[in-house]
Motif scaffolding. Structure first.
Motif, PDB file in Angstrom:
ATOM      1  N   VAL A  77       2.871   0.617  12.154  1.00 18.86           N
ATOM      2  CA  VAL A  77       2.733   1.058  10.770  1.00 18.86           C
ATOM      3  C   VAL A  77       1.572   2.035  10.673  1.00 18.86           C
ATOM      4  O   VAL A  77       0.593   1.940  11.428  1.00 18.86           O
ATOM      5  CB  VAL A  77       2.513  -0.154   9.834  1.00 18.86           C
ATOM      6  CG1 VAL A  77       1.263  -0.915  10.204  1.00 18.86           C
ATOM      7  CG2 VAL A  77       2.487   0.271   8.377  1.00 18.86           C
ATOM      8  N   THR A  78       1.684   2.972   9.757  1.00 19.59           N
ATOM      9  CA  THR A  78       0.655   3.995   9.574  1.00 19.59           C
ATOM     10  C   THR A  78       0.012   3.833   8.205  1.00 19.59           C
ATOM     11  O   THR A  78       0.685   3.512   7.217  1.00 19.59           O
ATOM     12  CB  THR A  78       1.269   5.409   9.691  1.00 19.59           C
ATOM     13  OG1 THR A  78       1.839   5.566  11.000  1.00 19.59           O
ATOM     14  CG2 THR A  78       0.205   6.483   9.478  1.00 19.59           C
ATOM     15  N   GLY A  79      -1.287   4.047   8.142  1.00 16.35           N
ATOM     16  CA  GLY A  79      -1.996   3.948   6.879  1.00 16.35           C
ATOM     17  C   GLY A  79      -3.486   4.178   7.059  1.00 16.35           C
ATOM     18  O   GLY A  79      -3.931   4.693   8.095  1.00 16.35           O
ATOM     19  N   LEU A 104      -4.673  -2.608   5.585  1.00 14.62           N
ATOM     20  CA  LEU A 104      -4.230  -1.249   5.871  1.00 14.62           C
ATOM     21  C   LEU A 104      -3.358  -0.755   4.728  1.00 14.62           C
ATOM     22  O   LEU A 104      -2.249  -1.248   4.519  1.00 14.62           O
ATOM     23  CB  LEU A 104      -3.449  -1.239   7.187  1.00 14.62           C
ATOM     24  CG  LEU A 104      -3.011   0.131   7.706  1.00 14.62           C
ATOM     25  CD1 LEU A 104      -4.220   0.902   8.246  1.00 14.62           C
ATOM     26  CD2 LEU A 104      -1.951  -0.018   8.807  1.00 14.62           C
ATOM     27  N   ARG A 105      -3.871   0.227   3.972  1.00 14.95           N
ATOM     28  CA  ARG A 105      -3.103   0.804   2.865  1.00 14.95           C
ATOM     29  C   ARG A 105      -2.032   1.735   3.410  1.00 14.95           C
ATOM     30  O   ARG A 105      -2.325   2.679   4.143  1.00 14.95           O
ATOM     31  CB  ARG A 105      -4.034   1.571   1.915  1.00 14.95           C
ATOM     32  CG  ARG A 105      -5.093   0.726   1.218  1.00 14.95           C
ATOM     33  CD  ARG A 105      -4.498  -0.175   0.164  1.00 14.95           C
ATOM     34  NE  ARG A 105      -3.804   0.559  -0.878  1.00 14.95           N
ATOM     35  CZ  ARG A 105      -4.403   1.074  -1.958  1.00 14.95           C
ATOM     36  NH1 ARG A 105      -5.718   0.932  -2.122  1.00 14.95           N
ATOM     37  NH2 ARG A 105      -3.702   1.708  -2.871  1.00 14.95           N
ATOM     38  N   THR A 106      -0.788   1.473   3.056  1.00 11.21           N
ATOM     39  CA  THR A 106       0.319   2.291   3.541  1.00 11.21           C
ATOM     40  C   THR A 106       0.734   3.302   2.480  1.00 11.21           C
ATOM     41  O   THR A 106       0.234   3.289   1.352  1.00 11.21           O
ATOM     42  CB  THR A 106       1.520   1.394   3.895  1.00 11.21           C
ATOM     43  OG1 THR A 106       1.982   0.746   2.701  1.00 11.21           O
ATOM     44  CG2 THR A 106       1.119   0.344   4.922  1.00 11.21           C
ATOM     45  N   ASP A 107       1.682   4.174   2.855  1.00 11.23           N
ATOM     46  CA  ASP A 107       2.129   5.214   1.923  1.00 11.23           C
ATOM     47  C   ASP A 107       2.743   4.623   0.663  1.00 11.23           C
ATOM     48  O   ASP A 107       2.736   5.243  -0.395  1.00 11.23           O
ATOM     49  CB  ASP A 107       3.151   6.130   2.612  1.00 11.23           C
ATOM     50  CG  ASP A 107       2.514   6.961   3.723  1.00 11.23           C
ATOM     51  OD1 ASP A 107       1.282   7.123   3.682  1.00 11.23           O
ATOM     52  OD2 ASP A 107       3.244   7.407   4.629  1.00 11.23           O
ATOM     53  N   LEU A 112      -1.160  -3.885   4.240  1.00 12.77           N
ATOM     54  CA  LEU A 112      -0.749  -4.830   5.270  1.00 12.77           C
ATOM     55  C   LEU A 112      -1.994  -5.456   5.892  1.00 12.77           C
ATOM     56  O   LEU A 112      -2.855  -4.736   6.415  1.00 12.77           O
ATOM     57  CB  LEU A 112       0.063  -4.131   6.352  1.00 12.77           C
ATOM     58  CG  LEU A 112       0.475  -5.018   7.534  1.00 12.77           C
ATOM     59  CD1 LEU A 112       1.497  -6.057   7.088  1.00 12.77           C
ATOM     60  CD2 LEU A 112       1.007  -4.176   8.684  1.00 12.77           C
ATOM     61  N   GLU A 135      -6.464   8.394   8.699  1.00 13.90           N
ATOM     62  CA  GLU A 135      -5.133   7.826   8.892  1.00 13.90           C
ATOM     63  C   GLU A 135      -4.974   7.335  10.331  1.00 13.90           C
ATOM     64  O   GLU A 135      -5.302   8.049  11.284  1.00 13.90           O
ATOM     65  CB  GLU A 135      -4.067   8.864   8.566  1.00 13.90           C
ATOM     66  CG  GLU A 135      -2.645   8.296   8.582  1.00 13.90           C
ATOM     67  CD  GLU A 135      -1.614   9.289   8.096  1.00 13.90           C
ATOM     68  OE1 GLU A 135      -1.251   9.244   6.911  1.00 13.90           O
ATOM     69  OE2 GLU A 135      -1.192  10.128   8.926  1.00 13.90           O
ATOM     70  N   THR A 137      -2.387   4.864  13.080  1.00 14.62           N
ATOM     71  CA  THR A 137      -1.131   4.164  13.353  1.00 14.62           C
ATOM     72  C   THR A 137      -1.453   2.984  14.252  1.00 14.62           C
ATOM     73  O   THR A 137      -2.002   3.162  15.351  1.00 14.62           O
ATOM     74  CB  THR A 137      -0.113   5.086  14.045  1.00 14.62           C
ATOM     75  OG1 THR A 137       0.195   6.175  13.169  1.00 14.62           O
ATOM     76  CG2 THR A 137       1.172   4.322  14.359  1.00 14.62           C
ATOM     77  N   TYR A 181       1.527  -6.986   1.436  1.00 16.57           N
ATOM     78  CA  TYR A 181       2.754  -7.412   2.104  1.00 16.57           C
ATOM     79  C   TYR A 181       2.703  -8.909   2.401  1.00 16.57           C
ATOM     80  O   TYR A 181       1.649  -9.455   2.748  1.00 16.57           O
ATOM     81  CB  TYR A 181       2.940  -6.656   3.421  1.00 16.57           C
ATOM     82  CG  TYR A 181       3.402  -5.224   3.264  1.00 16.57           C
ATOM     83  CD1 TYR A 181       4.745  -4.923   3.038  1.00 16.57           C
ATOM     84  CD2 TYR A 181       2.495  -4.172   3.360  1.00 16.57           C
ATOM     85  CE1 TYR A 181       5.165  -3.607   2.905  1.00 16.57           C
ATOM     86  CE2 TYR A 181       2.906  -2.849   3.233  1.00 16.57           C
ATOM     87  CZ  TYR A 181       4.247  -2.574   3.005  1.00 16.57           C
ATOM     88  OH  TYR A 181       4.662  -1.273   2.863  1.00 16.57           O
TER      89      TYR A 181
END
Length: 261
Positions: A77-79, A104-107, A112, A135, A137, A181
């Protein structure tokens, strides 16, 4: 001598015994099957975690919601890292310590929970390496939200600011102004200075308290079946002795009526 078995009283006793024994055996067998199912679930879950380590990481969205099939899978996941929390009271290799948990703030705007690693001792924010900026990953093993008070997860309240007892969306959502999440990941490779936290099997798949309760109930049902048989033979023996005493004229006055019945 055994004509008393045809009396209404003994008809009732015999019917109860004939119904109680199969019922107890059935319930005991069912509880035993539940215990065996949990043992099998544990083996399957452990195999799934091991298999997940070897599989290629998949996007987080493809693995949600977390269930027994996806728990233990590699997720990516990326954030951007936001708030950081410490999870006290966590042991690793028989040593006491704490998890370092970063959100981790995602788009999508949600966060998460990411366990970046484990540190020994009591929680100390000064000893925790800062989370990477910008950013990123990340790749880690997907886990279901923990349940406070279950499977060794602390339900302790009143923790200092910056700490949480459980990695649970229900708990974390009260600490941050955005959605969380209903899942978390533990990094495959911990950030610098920390030890990676190994993945665990999902809830209700291990030899936990519920499993041993099933095993205990199994024993109780079989013991009760044996007790029913024991009491039936005991009552039968007493009745036979009573009949014999009656035939020998050893009964007190008035007891002969019972034999006649």
């Amino acid at each position: 001598m055994y004509r008393f078995l045809l009396t209404p009283r003994w008809w009732g006793i015999n019917v109860f015994v004939l119904l109680a024994i199969p019922f107890c055996v059935f319930m005991g067998s069912w509880q035993l099957s539940r215990f065996e199912d949990r043992m099998q679930d544990q083996k399957t879950a452990e195999a799934s975690v091991e298999t997940g380590r070897r599989e290629a990481a998949r996007p987080l969205a493809e693995l949600l919601p977390v269930d027994k099939a996806t728990s233990g899978k590699q997720a990516t996941v990326t954030g951007r890292y936001d708030r950081q929390l410490l999870v006290p009271g966590r042991e690793l290799n028989d040593r006491k310590g704490y998890y370092v948990l970063s959100l981790l703030r995602t788009d999508g705007g949600k966060a998460l929970p990411v366990v970046r690693g484990w540190l020994p001792g009591t929680p100390d924010p000064a000893k925790v390496p800062a989370a990477p900026t910008g950013e990123v990953t990340v790749t880690g093993v997907l886990q279901a939200s923990e349940t406070p008070g279950d499977n060794g997860v602390s339900a302790q309240g009143g923790l200092p600011a910056g700490q949480t007892a459980a990695i649970s969306a229900a708990s974390l959502v009260n600490l941050v102004p955005y959605g969380v999440y209903d899942a978390w990941i533990t990094l495959t490779k911990a950030d610098s200075g920390m030890t990676a936290v190994p993945a665990t099997a999902p809830a209700d798949t291990g030899l936990d308290l519920k499993a041993f309760q099933n095993l205990g109930y199994t024993g109780e049902w079989f013991v009760f079946a044996g007790f029913v048989v024991f009491m039936w033979f005991r009552l039968l023996r007493r009745e036979i002795e009573f009949v014999r005493d009656a035939e020998l004229g050893l009964l007190p006055d008035g007891e002969e009526e019972r034999v006649a019945v």
